[in-house]
Design a protein around this motif. Structure first.
Motif, PDB file in Angstrom:
ATOM      1  N   SER A   1      60.965  74.026   8.411  1.00 25.07           N
ATOM      2  CA  SER A   1      61.245  72.890   9.296  1.00 25.07           C
ATOM      3  C   SER A   1      62.647  72.984   9.889  1.00 25.07           C
TER       4      SER A   1
ATOM      5  N   MET B   1      67.032  66.088   5.288  1.00 21.01           N
ATOM      6  CA  MET B   1      67.605  67.123   4.424  1.00 21.01           C
ATOM      7  C   MET B   1      68.895  66.700   3.763  1.00 21.01           C
TER       8      MET B   1
ATOM      9  N   SER C   1      57.129  69.299   1.505  1.00 20.57           N
ATOM     10  CA  SER C   1      58.447  69.255   0.879  1.00 20.57           C
ATOM     11  C   SER C   1      58.584  68.001   0.018  1.00 20.57           C
TER      12      SER C   1
ATOM     13  N   LEU D   1      59.612  72.365  -2.585  1.00 17.81           N
ATOM     14  CA  LEU D   1      60.583  71.585  -1.815  1.00 17.81           C
ATOM     15  C   LEU D   1      61.238  72.454  -0.748  1.00 17.81           C
ATOM     16  N   SER D   2      61.627  73.674  -1.161  1.00 19.42           N
ATOM     17  CA  SER D   2      62.488  74.476  -0.283  1.00 19.42           C
ATOM     18  C   SER D   2      61.727  75.205   0.801  1.00 19.42           C
TER      19      SER D   2
ATOM     20  N   PRO E   1      58.929  74.837   2.581  1.00 23.39           N
ATOM     21  CA  PRO E   1      58.639  74.121   3.829  1.00 23.39           C
ATOM     22  C   PRO E   1      59.907  73.683   4.561  1.00 23.39           C
ATOM     23  N   LEU E   2      60.980  73.400   3.811  1.00 28.87           N
ATOM     24  CA  LEU E   2      62.219  72.988   4.480  1.00 28.87           C
ATOM     25  C   LEU E   2      62.801  74.128   5.306  1.00 28.87           C
TER      26      LEU E   2
ATOM     27  N   PRO F   1      66.683  66.115  -0.517  1.00 29.56           N
ATOM     28  CA  PRO F   1      66.896  67.212  -1.466  1.00 29.56           C
ATOM     29  C   PRO F   1      68.147  67.008  -2.306  1.00 29.56           C
TER      30      PRO F   1
ATOM     31  N   LYS G   1      71.227  73.553  -4.093  1.00 27.84           N
ATOM     32  CA  LYS G   1      70.381  72.606  -3.361  1.00 27.84           C
ATOM     33  C   LYS G   1      71.152  71.350  -3.010  1.00 27.84           C
TER      34      LYS G   1
END
Lengths: 175, 479
Positions: free
Chosen positions: B147, B243, B117, B140-141, B143-144, B247, B218
């Protein structure tokens, strides 16, 4: 005969688009899940046909390979694994029919207003230039030179998507 | 077509990718090796940070450092934001170490996906090409999402992850659609070419609107904030800390860059849209935060309202506004890492004790934790002598200089409302009795992070000049 040729060359695209919409509706409306998947397969193939008509043979090939070839197979696998039966009482319609109809109508009208109200300019020259010499070659040339970095990052993305999927299956208490 | 690759510019991404591969591989090794995953991840982030600051920063002058004709572009502005992202990442790794051990669910792959990310954020920040913006956003998104859903045996975690995934996918679609329209109208994806295009075509307006929506998703700006409270609450607390900062900083930073340096001719058009977004975000964020029963969820809504203050800074459309936003983000990084860091320590086994009822009496039982939390709460509320006050001060000052007095007043009103729910935390910690005695394990590493954050919050609040100067330089050299 000549009339037929000119008819097809002018209207084939629209015929394809119309049939695509029909099969797409079939995906949603068939009660049997297998029929849905077959309709989806047809939709994917027809979309590839649309790409072909628009001189984008590379995207058409990718569409056939990835969607019609790969993703539909995944769908079929999933169907076999979860064993959806056609006689199962599936509730296909929710109770918000009127509201959603109204909203959809509103959306369509808004889109139409925006679409017809927008004075679209002519396409810039650069876009048409790319297609010269076949789109596959052009895509390859651009992808592996100017866009090599995003291409590599996309490969990281694929790797990480796999790692992420593995993370979500990890067992508890056995670290 | 010739492509010149600048290895110095590429190196931070390579370092981070090495970190991803290593940590992912460690998942297959024996337990004694697995324990080192957090360390390896932190080292790769620190190394990338060092490379950016020591090798790339000196090479940037008034002109940005470029590689592959703008695919990678490092400017003072993007390096500043990259620094924020990387520091947040290290802090989040340090906090996760304890949290995951307490949870007894620590896997090296956790660090691999967070590192991915971070790589996505670096790609998105340091570029002047829309393709990289999009692919960076995806990296970026995705994997977030994983997680957030990492604690998959907890229903809230899965719920948050799924909501974030579905809404985030739609947001990515919006962004891609917007980029496609801009491409259709200008024939290019490169920022420098697009700036030069005369923007008379209506497609530009439509495309810009879609891009704005995608990035507002985002940044969790109202009305695109629906996912945020659930995702923030469901995620492991250190992930929430990460987070709520990184982001958001990236989305706001990229939005500023796109609006200011790619579409400066359309300022009258996008200014109104951002204005409406910012007012809505401040109002909804603040008022929804009042009624929350959980401190973690309250902080989620508060982070929405902070996105609103940041968006207000965009409306100012001046160097002062941008430098205010950058200062705000730097301060916000310290405060939010700290606030969520304190919450991440309030944990016994599987259970998080993060509701208002649970934190009663914490201030007496754990004096140090109480002091830290109070510092962070005062700072979030914007009490003077903390960095939170200075950040708001700079942003509102820029607004007033740009003749947006009423907007600044909305912002000030919002922060007045916020004092209520932030101080409620302090009141619960010090003025209520807790019938239940709980023994929390105050991990040394996490406490160190908290101590550093709280000292810096006060220090930067008393002596903001240095950070403000850096932010000012960063704001001046965006391209």
């Amino acid at each position: 005969m000549e009339a037929l040729v000119s008819f097809f060359s002018n209207y084939m695209l629209y015929i394809l688009m119309g049939v695509t919409i029909l099969t797409a509706v079939g995906v949603v409306y068939s009660k049997n899940a297998v029929h849905s998947v077959v309709a989806l397969l047809l939709t994917m193939i027809l979309v590839a046909g649309i790409y072909l008509m628009l001189d984008a043979e590379f995207i058409a090939a990718v569409q056939l390979l990835v969607y019609a070839g790969g993703i539909i197979v995944l769908f079929v696998f999933m169907l076999l694994l979860v064993a959806l039966h056609k006689d199962e009482a599936l509730r296909l319609f929710n109770t918000y029919t009127l509201i959603s109809l109204g909203l959809v109508a509103f959306l369509v009208i808004m889109l139409a207003v925006v679409f017809f109200g927008t004075p679209f300019g002519p396409a810039p020259a650069t876009v048409t230039n790319i297609v010269k010499g076949g789109s596959t070659e052009a895509v390859a040339g651009t992808l592996y030179s100017a866009y090599i970095l995003p291409f590599e990052i996309a490969s990281i993305l694929l790797l990480v998507a796999m790692v992420g999927a593995i993370v979500l299956t990890k067992e508890r208490g056995k670290s | 077509m010739n492509v010149t690759v600048n290895m110095t510019a590429l190196m931070p991404l390579i370092i981070l990718f090495a970190g991803i591969s290593l940590t992912a591989l460690m998942g297959t090794m024996k337990d004694s090796v697995k324990r080192l995953a957090g360390l390896v991840a932190s080292i790769s982030v620190v190394f990338a940070f060092w490379w950016v600051m020591e090798r790339i920063l000196p090479a940037i002058g008034t002109a940005a450092m470029e590689s592959q004709s703008g695919m990678l572009t490092y400017s003072y502005y993007s390096v500043f934001l990259s620094g924020i992202v990387l520091i947040t990442a290290v802090a989040a790794f340090a906090l996760s170490e304890h949290y995951l051990l307490e949870e007894d669910f620590s896997h090296p792959e956790f660090y691999a996906i967070l590192l991915a990310s971070i790589t996505g954020m670096m790609v998105m920040l340091n570029t002047s090409n829309f393709v990289n913006i999009f692919i960076g956003l995806e990296l970026l998104s995705i994997p977030l999402y994983a997680s957030v859903a990492y604690l998959r045996y907890k229903p809230e975690s899965v719920e948050g992850g799924l909501k974030y995934f579905i809404l985030g996918a739609i947001a990515s679609g919006f962004l891609a659609y917007g980029i496609a329209m801009i491409y259709g109208a200008s024939g290019s994806l490169d920022f420098i070419t697009i700036v030069k295009t005369v923007k008379t075509d209506s497609l530009f307006r439509l495309g810009l609107l879609f891009i704005l929506m995608g990035l507002a998703f985002k940044a969790a700006a109202v009305p695109f904030h629906m996912w945020a409270p659930d995702a923030y609450e469901g995620a492991a607390t250190p992930v929430t800390a990460f987070m709520s900062i990184a982001p958001k900083a990236v989305a706001i930073g990229v939005l500023i860059r796109i609006l200011y340096s790619v579409f400066p001719q359309m300022v009258d058009y996008w200014r109104e849209a951002v204005l409406v977004l910012s007012i809505l975000t401040v109002i909804v964020g603040n008022f929804a935060a009042i009624v929350q029963q959980s401190v973690k969820r309250m902080l989620a809504y508060s982070s929405i309202s902070h996105a609103g203050y940041l968006l207000m800074g965009i409306v100012a459309y001046s160097v002062e506004g941008v430098s205010g936003i950058l200062f705000y983000l730097a301060g916000y990084m310290l405060i939010n890492t700290g606030a969520f860091g304190v919450l991440s320590l309030l944990k016994i086994g599987d259970d998080d004790f993060v509701s208002y009822d649970d934190i009663r009496g914490i201030g007496y039982r754990y004096p140090l934790l109480g002091i830290f939390m109070s510092v962070f709460m005062f700072s979030l509320a914007g009490i003077p002598a903390t960095v939170g006050f200075m950040g708001k001060f700079y942003v509102f000052k820029a607004l007033i200089h740009a003749n947006y007095m009423s907007l600044a007043l909305v912002g000030i009103g919002g922060s007045l409302v916020s004092v209520y729910y932030y101080l409620r935390v302090v009141v619960h910690m010090y003025m209520k009795e807790n019938p239940e005695e709980r023994k929390f394990n105050l991990n040394f590493l996490s406490m160190t992070v908290l101590a550093i954050c709280s000292v810096l919050v006060i220090a930067a609040g008393l002596f903001p000049a240095k950070i403000a100067d850096i932010a000012n330089v960063a704001a001046r050299f965006m391209n």
